[in-house]
Each structure stands twice: as structure tokens, then as C-alpha cells.
Design a protein around this motif. Structure first.
Motif, mmCIF file in Angstrom:
data_model
loop_
_atom_site.group_PDB
_atom_site.id
_atom_site.type_symbol
_atom_site.label_atom_id
_atom_site.label_comp_id
_atom_site.label_asym_id
_atom_site.label_seq_id
_atom_site.Cartn_x
_atom_site.Cartn_y
_atom_site.Cartn_z
ATOM 1 N N VAL A 155 0.840 -1.203 0.000
ATOM 2 C CA VAL A 155 0.000 0.000 0.000
ATOM 3 C C VAL A 155 0.874 1.252 0.000
ATOM 4 C CG1 VAL A 155 -1.664 1.323 1.370
ATOM 5 C CG2 VAL A 155 -1.892 -1.161 1.188
ATOM 6 N N GLU A 159 1.383 4.108 -2.954
ATOM 7 C CA GLU A 159 1.011 5.499 -2.708
ATOM 8 C C GLU A 159 2.231 6.416 -2.665
ATOM 9 O OE1 GLU A 159 -1.176 6.158 0.888
ATOM 10 O OE2 GLU A 159 -1.413 8.317 0.475
ATOM 11 N N THR A 165 -1.692 4.890 -6.001
ATOM 12 C CA THR A 165 -2.603 4.698 -4.866
ATOM 13 C C THR A 165 -3.779 3.823 -5.278
ATOM 14 O OG1 THR A 165 -1.972 6.942 -4.311
ATOM 15 C CG2 THR A 165 -3.560 5.925 -2.869
ATOM 16 N N ALA A 166 -3.451 2.722 -5.910
ATOM 17 C CA ALA A 166 -4.498 1.841 -6.412
ATOM 18 C C ALA A 166 -5.063 0.961 -5.316
ATOM 19 C CB ALA A 166 -3.933 0.958 -7.528
ATOM 20 N N ILE A 167 -4.288 0.739 -4.258
ATOM 21 C CA ILE A 167 -4.734 -0.209 -3.232
ATOM 22 C C ILE A 167 -4.654 0.416 -1.844
ATOM 23 C CG2 ILE A 167 -4.121 -2.319 -4.493
ATOM 24 C CD1 ILE A 167 -1.422 -2.297 -3.176
ATOM 25 N N ASP A 168 -5.426 -0.139 -0.941
ATOM 26 C CA ASP A 168 -5.393 0.315 0.454
ATOM 27 C C ASP A 168 -5.946 -0.812 1.325
ATOM 28 O OD1 ASP A 168 -5.007 1.848 2.681
ATOM 29 O OD2 ASP A 168 -6.557 3.320 2.230
ATOM 30 N N ALA A 181 -10.111 -0.342 -4.440
ATOM 31 C CA ALA A 181 -11.425 0.084 -3.968
ATOM 32 C C ALA A 181 -12.493 -0.891 -4.441
ATOM 33 C CB ALA A 181 -11.734 1.484 -4.486
ATOM 34 N N SER B 61 -9.323 4.449 -3.633
ATOM 35 C CA SER B 61 -8.945 3.348 -2.738
ATOM 36 C C SER B 61 -8.909 3.824 -1.283
ATOM 37 C CB SER B 61 -7.575 2.787 -3.134
ATOM 38 O OG SER B 61 -6.583 3.780 -3.029
ATOM 39 N N TYR B 64 -12.501 4.283 -0.069
ATOM 40 C CA TYR B 64 -13.117 2.986 0.192
ATOM 41 C C TYR B 64 -12.558 2.390 1.485
ATOM 42 C CZ TYR B 64 -14.685 -1.826 -0.569
ATOM 43 O OH TYR B 64 -15.262 -3.051 -0.436
#
Ligand code: SF4
Ligand code: SF4
Ligand code: SF4
Ligand code: FES
Ligand code: FES
Lengths: 882, 160
Positions: A155, A159, A165-168, A181, B61, B64
């Protein structure tokens, strides 16, 4: 900086105050296990595997986050520590699928290593096992979140380094997870498949898909090469098993990419092993290719070239060299063509770099990106103009991101709302082709608001008064009329740029591929000099080269008007440029062409002309790794070795000459370009006796004073040398113009705005602008043959603003006809407000949809760059969808 | 009710502008924005979140991640009436699970789900401090205590 003394496992060490215990331990060579720690990322102290015992402290502390204190005594493997670590490992194993036997990560997995070390092999309790679905829909990365430890490094890489910042993290507690998301697959997220997350994952949750099942880490040999794609010139480790590449990773200690890559470098190597590689020389007989031996093929080429020379003279020959092959090969190619008695030699940098050469030489006396990529991170403000850096030079965009994270201001000038534009403090959405007006407008305001660097101007430049006169008319209101950028926004941007101590300007083809290309470059230079942003670290005019050896090909003299080094050719003897060659061939003046590693049948503007031209030639020889569109038209095709199959040097965009060694063997009979050239030269009686690229470099060093201090031994010992490197004791030049300008004083060139070569009218009411997509590279000769890069984003679309679309009654996905004054084609519409109303955008990668059928071959008068970036088009719904 | 059992209510994305515009250019606003969006739509519709994220230049992301971290946010449309069955210790001992089972039997939904006609959403809560009345549930914050399975139908019927 003050120092503190600590004792770690009985060893005393002095470290700067504020260091972490982990860092101190590293200094004395004590390894502490970590999962969530990465030196370049924010510290989160989440996993606690790194706990250590500090004397007099009650609880164990996370060494990756806790700072050292003076006199601290630390035990990294005490009984308590080991017990705590074992507990953590057991907890993880409690819901970790035990698939080590087949897991690709085996041998390179931190969880496995630590369990081995601490002798933990079962949870000791029945844990609840996650049953999350595998994300295996994209061609690059396989995500198995059941194996995820939630360390969060992916993550943070995504970022903090990439910026996608495609994932979290999502959800809480047991079901918490990491991903895009809405728990979408990666493919449907803003992920750009840089692979940074894959390489940082401590376990097998994120894996490079192509490599799965192909080899274990201990069976793999890593060999370092230079990336064949863009001008950044990242160093890549190819992972080789049994002579075959099975994976790649970034070289950690490369000064260029320091451990980072983009999707092309990380996943784009597999074209090397494509079934479509050329493996034998081909000679066309009665319209069909027949495989032959080298002797026969070279004989044929020599014979036919000689015939043409004898019949029509030397200038009936022309050669296109390549910004994709090494310096040594470019050097030999131009030497070969020139020894045949003509200066008709050029390469595709003509399409992007030559205005930079022309403009910078006039303004500064020497052309090349003035500063180093790494220095971008230290800039106070960055102006990105005409460059979708995120897609074209991803690793440079990571540095821009880092600068912004460090607090730098960001100004983006572009017709499209690129990803950097979204992040910018100031986004100026210009009409295509109006950059001179915009840059003049900025300069006007900087003078008006007294943000100029008076001292710099007086001491180091000339022509300021004339410039001032020209700029007088470029009031924000006037500029707004031309560019469409609101006067207020222009003011803000001018203040932001003018006020910063260190301003760095980045640009690419958005600036150069215009009829006004050279003028664009000159106005960029004006702006940099006005504000004193030249000759110092973290400033400069930073032109980013498209292909990996554009700078090198120019340095080697693969140009019609220059020899290797600064030696210009007298104007009357200047040869034909790439576009002129095509015109001359169409008119029957050029009769034979030698094309090495280029695919003009896709990359040149106004394609129909080029096709005609090729067909009219008496003789065409093409040297390439694939049977490209151009090669198919050839009389003789010579199979070449690819980047990883030969030794040689490349000069990246920041003038860094880097050595790349052969890592694997070329397929079949394919040979390195330099070998082929030597063979051919000797058939034509040139008596060359180069036995290795290293020897060719010796000759280069004797011809080009900027390379005089460069040899293979030095390159091997350093991580590349930046020219000018005038003698063997010289360490290279990271920053140009530090001691003043090569031409004495920097010269301001007043330039007036001139509209693009064509205007929109009621028949062709929209602007078409072209560019590049991150997954593809130039004409996709390589990326199209990469399984991952080729299959991702398979279809070329035309981007249309929703406002225009509704006026034209077009919905997303409709097939539309895009027509220019020269040709037309059909494509599907992608409705997006990335493009402003009045402008449509297409890339130029795919051969099915050659957008260069539409573009204009009007040229910049000076640098002879065709205007690839703008032309007027009409868009309407196609009669019949297909 | 059959004819009401339609798909999602139409989402009017113009409302996102009303919610988000006052926050443009400000910092630390993710939670209030999500709260206001939820107020507006009753839950957080995906297209509304995507539009809000785009307008605010926040990676979707991140948005969410926050929306799924806090229990107060709902990513799926919820019913007009929210049933919360207490699963605290006292209620548990007094047979809370029989109450949930009965609700499931009548409405065909389990905890966290919503009926197809969006009439009810079933949730659980920890002790609501009415232990004396255990087992307890609330519907739209109205407490119903001393429940027995056979009283459930009647109570549900009183909510439209
Ligand atoms: S591949 Fe790159 S962009 Fe995609 S999720 Fe991983 S770090 Fe982010
Ligand atoms: S996927 Fe890998 S890097 Fe990402 S949180 Fe999980 S374990 Fe860490
Ligand atoms: S940024 Fe350029 S040089 Fe680096 S990996 Fe990507 S394509 Fe290769
Ligand atoms: S490595 Fe220190 S807490 Fe994770
Ligand atoms: S346990 Fe249900 S109200 Fe207290």
C-alpha cells in the motif's frame, strides 16, 4: 549532527541521534527480522516481528520505529524477544495457507525464513482460515490475499513511490484485507502494474504471474542489463534459469532507478523469448522470403548497394539508424553510411529530440538534459510541460512524486488532465500547439512581478532587452485568448514558479513534436534563464528522451548534419533527415535504404506517403529483431540480437553512459547489430577490425570529446558516467552549465507564437493530439510481443470529451470515424474529461489503427520535426459498427 | 409489495456536487464527506463515492478504505427500517438468537442483509443498556423489549 552511543548485543556503536534501533543494529551488522519496515517508506511499526529488548524498559519495543537513546543497551535475540517473535509467527501461521511446496515465493519468503530460523512449524491452535478469491485476471500479477500478512508495504509503495494509490486496507478485524477500492480486481483499478508492490511483499501474496512454476530462487542467476524501453535507462536484473529469462527485478544500487521500475521494465522482457523472433537472414525471391545463410545475405546486400551507388550515385543511398541499439552500433552505422559516401543518415530521434538539440544549442551552446533525474527530488517547484511523465517516463514521475511529498510545488501544462495534472498545485489546460504563447505569458508575468534573477541575467546571459520587448504583448489576457488558460491561473502559476528557489522544468514530445518545436524549446530555455534556474542542482531544462538511446544515437552522429561529437557538417553537405528521406524515396531520388531497428512504417507521420516511398525503392535492407511492418517490405532482412543478448553502452536522457552486458544468447542465427555491420563493411572493402564493442568505444572516445574519458573498465567500476567526461580522471558531469555556458553567455531568443500548421475549420472542427500509453512503447514492436504488455489494453481508443460526444451524438464504446485532411480511420470512443472539449486524443502504437495516417508531415523549419502532436480532424459516428 | 421489489433506486449524482462542493480545497474532510453522502443517499453508492473522490482528488482506494473501516458507513443500500437485535450478554442469555432466527424466518434475511423490497435491514448491536427488558431489539431506534418469537410478526407488521 549529534551522536549517541548504544550497545547492541554487546557491541558498542555511535549513531546519529534520531536513528532507529534497527538502523543502529544494521551498522554493527546485526540483522533484525522485519515484515512491515522498508527504509524508503513511512514507518508504521505494525507487525512487531522486529521487537527487541531494551534494558530498563518494561515492554519490548519495535526496533524499526523506536529511536535510540544515549547509553541504551539492546538485546536483539534474548529469550523474551525470541518468545515474542515465535508467538507472532504462530499467530500468522494460524491463518496462513501452508502451501510452501508449490508457492513461488519459497526460498525468498520472509515468513518461511523466520519460521525456519525460530523453528516454528505450526500454529499450535486451530485458526480460522481466510477464503478470499484469487485475483488472477490480469497478465502481470497474481494476488492471493489469503497469504497476506497485512504488513501494508504494498500500500505504501503504491502510494508513496508510484503515486497510483491503487490499493489500500479495507474492512477491519479478521476480514481486513488489502486491495483496490470496492475489492475490484487490480485490472479494473488505477493500478499501472509497476510491480513495486510485488517486489516488496515479504510473502507470496503478490507474485509475478509469468514466473510462477518456472524456477526457484537458488536456481536463478541474476544478470544486470539496461532497460530497452524508455530514455530513463533503468538497470534491471534479469533472472535467468537454464539460459532463459524467467523474471526481472530492479537493481537496488542503480543511481538512476534505485530499486524502482515501471511495468515495461518489470514485465516487458518476455519479447526476448517470443516465437516471432527472427532467427535467420531472409532474402526475398519472387516476392517471398527465403531463409539463407549470413554469407549469402551479406553478399546480396553488398552487391545491391554497390549497384545502386554505381547507377545513381552515393546520395541515392540512405540509412536509418536506431535509438534502440547501443552507442557502438549507432557509431558504426553512421560510419558505414558515411564511408559509402553520403550523409543521408538519421534516426527516429528526429521525431522527438532534434528540436531540443537545435534549441538548446542556440540558447546554451550544448544540448542535453541539463540536470540529473535524481535531482528532481530536491526541487522547490517543478514545471511539467507537454509531458505525461507518469506514462512515458514512469520512474521520473516517481521522483516528481517524491519532490511533491517533500513539499515541492507542481505546475502541469498539458491539453489533457494527466495523473500529474490531478496532483498539481496548478494545472494549465492549454489548447494543443499554443505552448509558446503560454510560456511567453509566464515569462511576461515573471518579469512584471519582478521575480526574475537579475544577477544571473546580468552575469551569465545576453539578449534580455530584446526578449523583454517581445514579451511585452503577452499579457495574461492575450495569452488566455490563444491558450484558453484563464489569466488568473496563469498568474498563480507564474508566481509559484518565480518564487521558488529551485525550479526544474521537465518536458517531452508535447513540446518538441510541433512545427514550433524549436521555438517551444527556446521559450523553455528563456524561462529557465530568466529565473536563474540553470547550472545548479535541482534546477534546469530537463528534456526527457523517448527511447532508451536517443541521446546516444545523437552523440554518435547518427544524424545527417553532425558527426560524433560536436562536429557539424557544412550546410551544403548535410544529408537527408528521416522525413526527407521518405519524400526523396517517393520522388525516386533515394533508391536504396538500410534501416536498422526502426519501424518507419508506423512511426513516421502521414503513413500513406511512407508506404508508397518504400514500395518505390530499388532495394531495401532491414535489420531488426522482428519482422516488423517495415521489414515485410524489405528485399533482405537481417536478424539482430536484442538488448539482453549483446554487450554495449546506452546513454540515457540524463547523459549517463551505461554499460549493459549480454545476459542470454540470441536466438538461432541472430547476431548483434555491430557484428552485422562489421561483416557488411568488410564485404564492401572497408577493412574494419573491431572485435568487440569495447574496441568500438575506444574509437568513439577518440572522436567525441564528451566521451574521451569513457572506457569499459571505468563504466564497469562506476554506475555509469555522465558526459561531458573529457578525460580519464574526470568523474562525469551531473549538472551542465555550472561554470557558465558553453557558448559563453546564455542567449535569450525572443520567439513569437505561431499557430499550428493547420487550423480547425467547419469541416475539421476538432484538434487531434497523439501520445503514448504506459503499457505500450512507440510502435509496439517489442511490447506487442510481450504477453503481458500486449494483452493488456488491447484496443486503441479515441478519447472524446463528453460534451463533444453529446453534441455529436456519440456514446461511450461507439465506433466513430476520425478523419483528417489526409486520411481516416475507425476507432471506438472513450468518453472522458481527461481531454478538454474541442480536443480528441489517440495513441500511436497499434498497427491496426495507425493514427499516423491522419497526422501531418509539416515540419519545424529548423529541426525538421514533423508535427505529430496536433492536426485538425472531424469525428462522427461511423456508418456501420464493426 | 411485489411490485416494489425493484432494483436499486435511481441514483441522482448531481447531489454529489451539493454535498462535496462546500468541502472543495479543504483538508481532512473524508469522514464528514462520507457522512453527508450517506445522509443524502441512505448509504454510500459506488458511483457517488467515485464521483466524490474524483472531485476531491482523493484516491478512491483511500475513500473505500475509510468507508469500510468504520461501522457507521454502509456500502449497500439499507432498508427503510433498521432492526438491531441486541447480542449483549443479558439478551444472549435470555434467548436473543431465537429472536434473530424468527426474524430471519419471516423476512428471509440474516444479519447484515436487507430485504429485496428495502423494507428492512437486520443488524446486531452490543448491549444497549436495557438489560432489564432482555431480550431487546430496536427498530429505527424504538426499543422493543421482553421479546418472544411469537411477538415478532406483529411488531414487524407495524413498520411499513
Ligand atoms: S503494481 Fe504498482 S500500481 Fe499496481 S498496485 Fe502494485 S504498486 Fe500499485
Ligand atoms: S500483500 Fe504482501 S506487501 Fe501487501 S500487505 Fe499483504 S503481505 Fe504486505
Ligand atoms: S522507466 Fe523507462 S527505463 Fe525505467 S523501467 Fe520503465 S521503461 Fe524502462
Ligand atoms: S518491522 Fe518493525 S513493526 Fe514491522
Ligand atoms: S445485553 Fe441486551 S440490552 Fe444489555
Amino acid at each position: 549532527m549529534s551522536k549517541v552511543k548504544v550497545t547492541i548485543d554487546g557491541r558498542e556503536v555511535e549513531v546519529p541521534a534520531g536513528s532507529t534501533i534497527y538502523e543502529a543494529a544494521q551498522q554493527v551488522g546485526v540483522e533484525i527480522p522485519t515484515f512491515c519496515y522498508d527504509p524508503e517508506l513511512t514507518r508504521v511499526g505494525a507487525c512487531r516481528i522486529c521487537v527487541v529488548e531494551v534494558e530498563k524498559a518494561r515492554a519490548l519495543v519495535a526496533s524499526c520505529a523506536a529511536p535510540v537513546g544515549d547509553g541504551m543497551v539492546v538485546h536483539t535475540e534474548s529469550e523474551r524477544v525470541v518468545k515474542a517473535r515465535k508467538n507472532i509467527l504462530r499467530l500468522i501461521l494460524g491463518n496462513h495457507p501452508l502451501e510452501c511446496m508449490t508457492c513461488q515465493k519459497t526460498g525468498d519468503c520472509k515468513l518461511q525464513d523466520y519460521c525456519y530460523y525460530y523453528g516454528v512449524n505450526e500454529a499450535g491452535f486451530e485458526g480460522e482460515v481466510k477464503e478470499l478469491e484469487l485475483d488472477d485476471t490480469n497478465p502481470f500479477i497474481r494476488r492471493d490475499m489469503n497469504k497476506c500478512l497485512l504488513c501494508g508495504k504494498c500500500v505504501r509503495k503504491c502510494e508513496e513511490i508510484n503515486g497510483a494509490t491503487a490499493i489500500d486496507f479495507m474492512n477491519r478485524g479478521f476480514i481486513s484485507n488489502v486491495g483496490p477500492a470496492f475489492d475490484d480486481p487490480l485490472e479494473e483499478s488505477p493500478c499501472v502494474f509497476c510491480g513495486l508492490c510485488v517486489d516488496v511483499c515479504p510473502v507470496g501474496a503478490l507474485l509475478p504471474r509469468e514466473s510462477i512454476g518456472k524456477g526457484r530462487p537458488w536456481q536463478v542467476e541474476k544478470k544486470e542489463v539496461v532497460c530497452p524501453y524508455c530514455g530513463v535507462g533503468c538497470s534491471i536484473n534479469l533472472h535467468i534459469k537454464d539460459g532463459e529469462v524467467i523474471d526481472a527485478s530492479a537493481v537496488e544500487d542503480s543511481p538512476v532507478n534505485r530499486g524502482h521500475l515501471c511495468t515495461k521494465g518489470r514485465f516487458g522482457w518476455d519479447f526476448l523469448q517470443s516465437e516471432e523472433r527472427l532467427t535467420s537472414p531472409l532474402v526475398k525471391q519472387n516476392g517471398v522470403f527465403v531463409e539463407t545463410g549470413w554469407e549469402e545475405a551479406l553478399q546480396e546486400v553488398a552487391k545491391r548497394l554497390t549497384e545502386v551507388r554505381q547507377k545513381y550515385g552515393n546520395d541515392a543511398l540512405a540509412g536509418l539508424s536506431s535509438a534502440k541499439v547501443t552507442n557502438e552500433e549507432n557509431y558504426l552505422f553512421q560510419k558505414f553510411i558515411r564511408e559509402l559516401g553520403t550523409n543521408n543518415v538519421d534516426h527516429c530521434a528526429r521525431l522527438c529530440h532534434s528540436p531540443t538539440l537545435a534549441g538548446m544549442e542556440k540558447a546554451f551552446g550544448i544540448a542535453g538534459m541539463t540536470n540529473t533525474i535524481e535531482e528532481i527530488t530536491g526541487a522547490g517547484v517543478i514545471l511539467v510541460i507537454g509531458s505525461n511523465t507518469t506514462e512515458t517516463h514512469p520512474v521520473v514521475s516517481y521522483r516528481v512524486k517524491e519532490a511533491v511529498n517533500n513539499g515541492a510545488g507542481l505546475i502541469v501544462v498539458d491539453p489533457r488532465e494527466t495523473r500529474l495534472a490531478v496532483e498539481a498545485d496548478s494545472f494549465l489546460q492549454v489548447r494543443p500547439g499554443t505552448d509558446v504563447a503560454l510560456l511567453n505569458g509566464l515569462a511576461h508575468l515573471i518579469i512584471k512581478e519582478d521575480l526574475v534573477d537579475q544577477k544571473f541575467i546580468e552575469e551569465k546571459t545576453e539578449g534580455f532587452e530584446e526578449l523583454k520587448k517581445t514579451l511585452d504583448g503577452y499579457t495574461p489576457e492575450y495569452v488566455e485568448k490563444i491558450t484558453g488558460v484563464p489569466a488568473g491561473e496563469l498568474r498563480e502559476a507564474a508566481r509559484l514558479f518565480g518564487a521558488a528557489e529551485k525550479g526544474s522544468i521537465l518536458y517531452t514530445m508535447g513540446i518538441t513534436s510541433h512545427t514550433s518545436g524549436t521555438n517551444n524549446v527556446l521559450s523553455v530555455c528563456n524561462l529557465a534563464m530568466l529565473t536563474g534556474n540553470i547550472g545548479e542542482e535541482s534546477t534546469g531544462v530537463n528534456s526527457l528522451c523517448g527511447q532508451n538511446n536517443v541521446q546516444g544515437a545523437c552523440d554518435m552522429g547518427a544524424l545527417p548534419d553532425k558527426l560524433a561529437g560536436e562536429h557539424s557538417i557544412e550546410e551544403k553537405d548535410t544529408g537527408l533527415t528521416a522525413v526527407e528521406m521518405m519524400k526523396a524515396a517517393a520522388e525516386g531520388e533515394v533508391k536504396a535504404m538500410y534501416i536498422m531497428g526502426e519501424n518507419p512504417l508506423l512511426s513516421e507521420p502521414h503513413l500513406e506517403h511512407v508506404q508508397e516511398a518504400m514500395e518505390k525503392l530499388d532495394f531495401l535492407v532491414v535489420q531488426d529483431i522482428f519482422l516488423s511492418e517495415t521489414a515485410q517490405k524489405a528485399d533482405v532482412v537481417l536478424p539482430a540480437a536484442a538488448f539482453a543478448e549483446k554487450d554495449g553502452t546506452y546513454t540515457n536522457t540524463e547523459r549517463r553512459v551505461q554499460l549493459s552486458r549480454a545476459a542470454v544468447a540470441a536466438p538461432g542465427e541472430a547476431r548483434a547489430d555491430w557484428e552485422i555491420l562489421c561483416g557488411l563493411a568488410n564485404k564492401l572493402g572497408m577493412n574494419w577490425d573491431f572485435s568487440s564493442p569495447e574496441e568500438i568505444m575506444k574509437e568513439i572516445a577518440s572522436r567525441n570529446p564528451n566521451y574521451a574519458g569513457i572506457n569499459y573498465q571505468r563504466l564497469e567500476e562506476s554506475k555509469g558516467l555522465q558526459w561531458p567526461c573529457p578525460d580519464l580522471g574526470h568523474a562525469g558531469t551531473p549538472v551542465l552549465h555550472r561554470e557558465g555556458f558553453a557558448r559563453g553567455r546564455g542567449k535569450f531568443h525572443p520567439v513569437e507564437y505561431a499557430p499550428p500548421s493547420e487550423e480547425t475549420d467547419s469541416y475539421y472542427p476538432l484538434w487531434l493530439t497523439t501520445g503514448r500509453h504506459i503499457f505500450h512503447y512507440h510502435t509496439s514492436t517489442m511490447t506487442g510481443r510481450s504477453r503481458g504488455l500486449g494483452s493488456h489494453v488491447p484496443e486503441e481508443m479515441v478519447q472524446v470529451n463528453p460534451e463533444d460526444a453529446s453534441r455529436l451524438d456519440i456514446s461511450g464504446g461507439d465506433t466513430v470515424e476520425v478523419a483528417s485532411r489526409r486520411g481516416k480511420l475507425n476507432a471506438r470512443a472513450d468518453l472522458t474529461d481527461m481531454v478538454p472539449p474541442g480536443t480528441v486524443f489517440m495513441t500511436f502504437h497499434s498497427s491496426e489503427l495507425a493514427v499516423n495516417f491522419l497526422t501531418s508531415d509539416e515540419m519545424d523549419a529548423e529541426a525538421k520535426v514533423p508535427e505529430l502532436k496536433v492536426c485538425a480532424v472531424n469525428v462522427r459516428k461511423a456508418e456501420q459498427s464493426h | 409489495m411485489g411490485e416494489e421489489a425493484t432494483a436499486l433506486p435511481e441514483i441522482d449524482l448531481d447531489k454529489v456536487d451539493e454535498v462535496v462542493d462546500p468541502f472543495l480545497g479543504k483538508k481532512g474532510i473524508m469522514i464528514p464527506v462520507l457522512q453527508n453522502l450517506q445522509e443524502e443517499y441512505g448509504y454510500l453508492p459506488r458511483p457517488a463515492m467515485e464521483k466524490a473522490a474524483r472531485k476531491l482528488k482523493i484516491p478512491v482506494s483511500k475513500m473505500y478504505g475509510v468507508a469500510t473501516f468504520y461501522a457507521q458507513f454502509h456500502l449497500a443500500p439499507r432498508g427503510r427500517n433498521i432492526i438491531r437485535v441486541c447480542k449483549g450478554t443479558a439478551c444472549h442469555i435470555q434467548g436473543a438468537s431465537k429472536i434473530s432466527d424468527r426474524i430471519t424466518e419471516i423476512l428471509g434475511i440474516t444479519t447484515g442483509e436487507t430485504t429485496e423490497d428495502y423494507r428492512f435491514t437486520l443488524e446486531e448491536v452490543a448491549c444497549i443498556g436495557a438489560c432489564a427488558l432482555a431480550p431487546v431489539m430496536t427498530i429505527n431506534d424504538n426499543p422493543h423489549g421482553r421479546l418472544t418469537p411469537d411477538r415478532i410478526q406483529e411488531i414487524l407488521d407495524s413498520y411499513e
